[in-house]
Design a protein around this motif. Structure first.
Motif, mmCIF file in Angstrom:
data_model
loop_
_atom_site.group_PDB
_atom_site.id
_atom_site.type_symbol
_atom_site.label_atom_id
_atom_site.label_comp_id
_atom_site.label_asym_id
_atom_site.label_seq_id
_atom_site.Cartn_x
_atom_site.Cartn_y
_atom_site.Cartn_z
ATOM 1 N N UNK A 294 0.822 -1.224 0.000
ATOM 2 C CA UNK A 294 0.000 0.000 0.000
ATOM 3 C C UNK A 294 0.847 1.261 0.000
ATOM 4 N N UNK A 295 1.982 1.202 0.718
ATOM 5 C CA UNK A 295 2.833 2.403 0.793
ATOM 6 C C UNK A 295 3.376 2.758 -0.600
ATOM 7 N N UNK A 296 3.828 1.742 -1.349
ATOM 8 C CA UNK A 296 4.345 2.014 -2.707
ATOM 9 C C UNK A 296 3.225 2.511 -3.617
ATOM 10 N N UNK A 297 2.042 1.927 -3.464
ATOM 11 C CA UNK A 297 0.914 2.368 -4.311
ATOM 12 C C UNK A 297 0.552 3.824 -4.003
ATOM 13 N N UNK A 298 0.554 4.136 -2.710
ATOM 14 C CA UNK A 298 0.154 5.482 -2.289
ATOM 15 C C UNK A 298 1.246 6.519 -2.591
ATOM 16 N N UNK A 299 2.478 6.221 -2.210
ATOM 17 C CA UNK A 299 3.507 7.266 -2.254
ATOM 18 C C UNK A 299 4.294 7.299 -3.556
ATOM 19 N N UNK A 300 4.406 6.149 -4.221
ATOM 20 C CA UNK A 300 5.099 6.145 -5.525
ATOM 21 C C UNK A 300 4.090 6.238 -6.664
ATOM 22 N N UNK A 301 2.801 6.139 -6.333
ATOM 23 C CA UNK A 301 1.726 6.103 -7.348
ATOM 24 C C UNK A 301 1.952 4.905 -8.286
ATOM 25 N N UNK A 302 2.320 3.800 -7.652
ATOM 26 C CA UNK A 302 2.642 2.576 -8.397
ATOM 27 C C UNK A 302 1.361 1.817 -8.726
ATOM 28 N N UNK A 303 1.158 1.556 -10.026
ATOM 29 C CA UNK A 303 -0.027 0.790 -10.454
ATOM 30 C C UNK A 303 0.464 -0.451 -11.188
ATOM 31 N N UNK A 304 0.044 -1.624 -10.712
ATOM 32 C CA UNK A 304 0.501 -2.867 -11.340
ATOM 33 C C UNK A 304 -0.336 -3.194 -12.580
#
Ligand code: UFG
Length: 332
Positions: A294-304
């Protein structure tokens, strides 16, 4: 922008090289080809057969190629081997990172993204694992990755080198064209080993234990596609340069699949019955590893892009059919 990729001839590094080139970064690669393959390095990159522990050569590449940021993959990564020869792992992983940080400091390169591992956490019961979970590695490999992270922290304070550590869970799959993919010698990873059965290279896959405390008794892992993983590295690199702030992120899918489920998915993808036999547990295997990303999705705006294991296995299957014998270093 000029990026140095250490370990760029390895499975993960070679995908980073190709994807960064596609995004029009200038890419320099250092790799000593001890476990990587020159055939997997995109010809558009500048390749140097250099060991990360060779400080003067690393400094030369950093200065000659006007490197702005480093992505550091060069390391040994076999948990089992690390228990037999831990000092080899400290030498390459910890000493290699120390020399790289010294070289970066001397060449005034201040940003690095590097591969850490879920192995830093050790055996945990509460899933999913978040970044603030206490790190207690249960093998020498995980201990070296944690030592690398700690070293980065102190190098940041003393030398202003800003880092993002990415703790990978189970990286899998191949580049969508099938040009490059996972090729280790010897192979120890689950998906390539399963696919060796339909390729006719082994008669069956061994299931390492079916008496774990999981619904079907086999180990559960969190599989993340290699292209999604590299996307996170690019986002992390841009973030650390933009914010000038060090940080740590997990990279996984947030979903767990058992060994039996992976074999069943591989049967469907390859349209082969894939014979499986249960053998004893492999030492040091935790029953479950599932990431919170969740942290990477939230803070890096990472979308798989790859959200199911079948598409991950399908990409691996494409690669293995095209490269039945893997890669070689014959042309090195
Ligand atoms: N497995 C089998 N049969 C095999 C090979 C593997 O049943 O022939 C099982 C393993 O016991 C494990 C699962 O499949 O439960 C996945 O095994 P891998 O070797 O593919 O991956 P690991 O989970 O052991 O290791 C991965 C990375 C490591 C990293 C680790 C973090 O490959 O680099 O996650 O714990 F350190």
């Amino acid at each position: 922008m000029n990026v140095l990729i250490t370990g760029g001839a390895g499975y993960i590094g070679s995908h980073a090289v190709k994807i960064l080139l596609e995004r029009e970064y200038n890419v320099s690669v250092i790799d000593n080809l001890s476990t990587g393959y020159i055939d997997s390095v995109d010809k558009r990159a500048k390749f140097y057969n250099v060991d990360v522990r060779d400080k003067s050569s690393v400094i030369k590449v950093l200065l000659d190629d006007h490197i702005n940021a480093v992505i550091h993959f060069a390391a040994f990564s076999l948990v089992g081997e690390s228990m037999k020869v831990p000092l080899k792992y400290y030498d390459n992983n910890v000493q290699g990172t120390k020399v790289l940080l010294e070289a970066m400091s001397e060449a005034n390169v201040k940003h690095i993204v590097f591969s850490s591992s879920a192995a830093v956490y050790g055996e945990k019961t509460v899933m999913p694992i978040t970044e603030d979970t206490l790190e207690i590695p249960t093998n020498a490999y995980g201990e070296t990755k944690l030592a690398m992270e700690k070293m980065m922290k102190w190098a940041d304070i003393a030398h202003g080198i800003k880092y993002i550590a990415l703790r990978y869970f189970n990286v899998a799959g191949a580049f969508h064209t099938g040009e490059i993919g996972e090729s280790h010698n010897p192979e120890t990873h689950l998906i390539p080993l399963i696919l060796q059965v339909p390729l006719g290279k082994r008669n069956n896959i061994s299931i390492f234990g079916d008496d774990y405390d999981t619904p079907d008794g086999t180990c559960i892992r969190d599989y993340i596609h290699i292209e999604d993983l590299i996307e996170a590295h690019i986002l992390a690199m841009l973030k650390v340069i933009d914010t000038n702030k060090s940080d740590i992120f997990n990279l996984g899918s947030g979903a767990g699949f058992s060994v039996l489920e992976m074999i069943e998915a591989s049967r469907k993808v390859s349209e082969h019955p894939i014979k499986a036999i249960v053998t004893g547990r492999r030492a040091g295997d935790p029953a479950r590893l599932i990431a919170s990303s969740e942290k990477a999705e939230r803070e890096l705006k990472w979308i798989k892009k790859y959200n199911d294991v079948s598409s991950i296995i399908a990409s691996a299957w494409k690669f293995h059919q095209l490269h039945k014998e893997g890669f070689s270093n014959e042309n090195k």
